[in-house]
Enzyme design. Sequence first.
Site, PDB file in Angstrom:
ATOM      1  N   ASP A 417      -2.379 -10.689   3.978  1.00  0.00           N
ATOM      2  CA  ASP A 417      -1.457  -9.999   3.081  1.00  0.00           C
ATOM      3  C   ASP A 417      -1.977  -9.989   1.626  1.00  0.00           C
ATOM      4  OD1 ASP A 417       0.865  -8.640   2.551  1.00  0.00           O
ATOM      5  OD2 ASP A 417       2.207 -10.353   2.749  1.00  0.00           O
ATOM      6  N   GLU A 420      -3.301  -7.580  -4.465  1.00  0.00           N
ATOM      7  CA  GLU A 420      -3.141  -6.583  -5.541  1.00  0.00           C
ATOM      8  C   GLU A 420      -2.772  -7.194  -6.887  1.00  0.00           C
ATOM      9  OE1 GLU A 420      -1.001  -6.938  -3.017  1.00  0.00           O
ATOM     10  OE2 GLU A 420      -1.364  -5.351  -1.573  1.00  0.00           O
ATOM     11  N   ASP A 486       5.004  -2.468   2.900  1.00  0.00           N
ATOM     12  CA  ASP A 486       6.447  -2.696   2.981  1.00  0.00           C
ATOM     13  C   ASP A 486       7.250  -1.424   2.770  1.00  0.00           C
ATOM     14  OD1 ASP A 486       5.433  -5.238   3.033  1.00  0.00           O
ATOM     15  OD2 ASP A 486       6.122  -5.783   1.028  1.00  0.00           O
TER      16      ASP A 486
END
Length: 705
Positions: A417, A420, A486
Amino acid sequence: MADARVMRAFLVLLLTTLTKAELTQLVIGEEIIVSFDGHEIFHHTPENPVITFGVGTANYTEDHGMFDVQEDIVAVVPIDRLVRASNRTGSVRITLGSTVDPEVEIRLTADWYVFGYIGMFNNLMTHSPYNRMWLRLSADADEKVFGGGEQFTYFNLRGHHFPIWTSEQGVGRDAGIIANITDIEGDAGGEYYTTYWPEPSFVSSKHYSLVFDDYNYMVMNFSAPNYHEFYIHDNSFMLRMYFNETMMNLIPKRSNYLTPLPDWIITGAILSLQRGTQEVLDYYELAKGAGVNVSALWIQDWSGTTETIFGHRVYWNWQWNETYYPGLDEVITGLAQEGVGVMAYINPYLIEGSTLYEEADALGFLMADAQGESYKQDFGGFLAGTVDLVNSEARDWYSNKIVENMINLGLRGWMADFGEYTRTDMFTRGYTTETPAQIHNHFPSLWASCNSYALNIAGKHGEVVPFMRSGGRGSNRDTYLAWAGDQNVDWSLADGVASTIVAALNLGLSGMCVTHFDIGGYTTQPPVLQRSKELFLRSAEYAVFTPVMRTHEGNKPKANHQFYSDEDTLQQFARLTQMHARLAPYTRAVVDACFDAGTPAQAPMFLYFEEDPGSWDIQYQYMFGPDLIVAPIIHKGEESQTVYIPGGEDSWQHLWEGVIVSGPGEVEVSVPLGYPAVFYRQGSAWAPLFQEIARDFGAGFVPRA
Ligand SMILES: *[C@@H]1O[C@H](CO)[C@@H](O)[C@H](O)[C@H]1NC(C)=O
Ligand SMILES: *[C@@H]1O[C@H](CO)[C@@H](O)[C@H](O)[C@H]1NC(C)=O
Ligand SMILES: *[C@@H]1O[C@H](CO)[C@@H](O)[C@H](O)[C@H]1NC(C)=O
Ligand SMILES: *[C@@H]1O[C@H](CO)[C@@H](O)[C@H](O)[C@H]1NC(C)=O
Ligand SMILES: *[C@@H]1O[C@H](CO)[C@@H](O)[C@H](O)[C@H]1NC(C)=O
Ligand SMILES: *[C@@H]1O[C@H](CO)[C@@H](O)[C@H](O)[C@H]1NC(C)=O
Ligand SMILES: *[C@@H]1O[C@H](CO)[C@@H](O)[C@H](O)[C@H]1NC(C)=O
């Protein structure tokens, strides 16, 4: 070095004698037109210069992964004066100056390479204060462009601008009510262009693709009718342009020879389960009993959880939590005997105070602040350090942790995950020539290579599969599988299930040819955002016709409809997973084409039917491989679906009703829940498989009266 240059000159010479294609330069007074094979690359005039320089400052302020880029541009200097231009076969060199600043001089070079592309870049010939540039390349009014990485909102990027800066994708992503609510609560609303995986590249309907070779912050602006403008936080650029008569040949290939995805991950469904060993096993037994074809259990909280002001969160210390997951090692061994894998979760951050954090901190393997201390960043209720993936020693250390703590435990893969959030006031303790802003954009591909290197160490390529959210230039070399991040658990075009189709198409055209999504979305905010049964099942039937089918309970599991919410859902979901498993031989071929040739598993219609003008504007429908047209349901309450059938020689057969149609044009079909709008190519070598699926899963299909 000298040898390489001689070799290159030789190859350029060889190629240009072999091909009719020509890089040409036309100089008329102060005007310069550079073209390749009749295609105009740029048209420089003193009024509309190919390059403009500037001086600017920028702050890239981060808040929970969203960045506010504030700019101040203090000087703009057109590079509008032609000093000299020269050319030889396959090569153009132009020296330009400025009527505003007599000091500055640059050289713009374009070369045709034997590898089949034009390489173009500029050098500064003088010392200069400039740190910004605008590059304008030629465009046609009716040209369409696609790609730009994982763009979620627009498929054709024309008429919009796209900052290339990895970030959270935002909750809501438009000026709708959800985005506005989240904007009030924090700056989490997002914009049409915010994305985890931007790429400084695109594919044009004029039969070329263009790739920038760096990590700078830039804005690709496709708004003007006669040029594309690239605003770059630098004073030089380097790009490659590929030309081909066939659009399919313009898709960037994977440059690393990754082994294709293993069979286990494309057969059956990955179930998102959590909250300890017992609950995971209970739901697995329930699913198995109902006939769900399970490929793996994905357990995100395998390392434990922590209570924060935002509620229950995964504890970011990447090792098996033996109190929360007693006997997990034996569970993994047992499930493996049933052909079911176990997957877990990791990201490049370590929660303050955890064992891994302490170890990384002591080794100097976390990114540092200006004082040289480990940088602690707020991740919503806790602080965490960022593993300094720029430093190869730290990266190796982390790859080895993945091997020891995850692969050696027997995990079959994990969600890799984030990636960023790297701020521009964070510093590496390793060696780099990159600026903090370049590191920010580079970080996702470093994170991908950290994961891929762990597979190297363990010798598990083609067996163990990490899946990634963040990405950028170079990520496709090391990423087996992406997922769309998401989405909201809703039907919004901006941030619901529909946006995952656009994301897959643009990402595929950017060189990442296999992706998937959370069935039914992730972001939950009761009472406004809660996943309905219909959304869950519609998303699941769409996922059947993608490479990988995986659920997610969402950030508030109790507020969402789940595969286990009621008996009917369980039955319907089981049928869909069996359908996906039955399709596996075809999916295998589709995925292999991706790994062999870069062919996107979910491809836009025009990639197969470029001769058909109507196929270029289809945004919410795709080809799953060469032989299936899939038009997922993206609105609530649909009873029928309009499908665009491309023009060409082939006829297409509706999977459920058997109706045979040909295009170009639209047809409408009934879409009872569980019977998505799918057509297969008549005469496909896979027709017997599709017919078998229609026979075994089509019994309940009742067309609308
Ligand atoms: C090279 O430049 C000259 C002068 O502009 C032009 O006449 C000639 O066509 C050019 N050749 C190529 C291959 O671009
Ligand atoms: C960036 O931040 C500094 C320090 O807060 C401020 O002085 C400067 O004006 C900001 N620059 C921009 C372009 O917002
Ligand atoms: C959201 O906020 C924008 C900007 O303030 C406004 O223009 C828009 O109408 C708002 N949208 C809704 C649905 O409230
Ligand atoms: C994009 O280009 C258009 C047309 O030239 C211009 O009006 C607009 O300001 C540009 N947008 C950005 C963000 O630079
Ligand atoms: C187009 O791509 C194909 C396949 O890669 C290649 O064989 C062909 O030479 C290319 N054509 C041109 C003009 O580069
Ligand atoms: C899942 O599907 C595959 C392929 O059809 C099949 O071989 C396997 O036995 C199925 N597993 C279960 C548990 O149904
Ligand atoms: C293991 O998980 C439990 C439950 O989330 C948590 O309370 C505990 O602190 C964790 N232990 C460790 C060593 O991380």
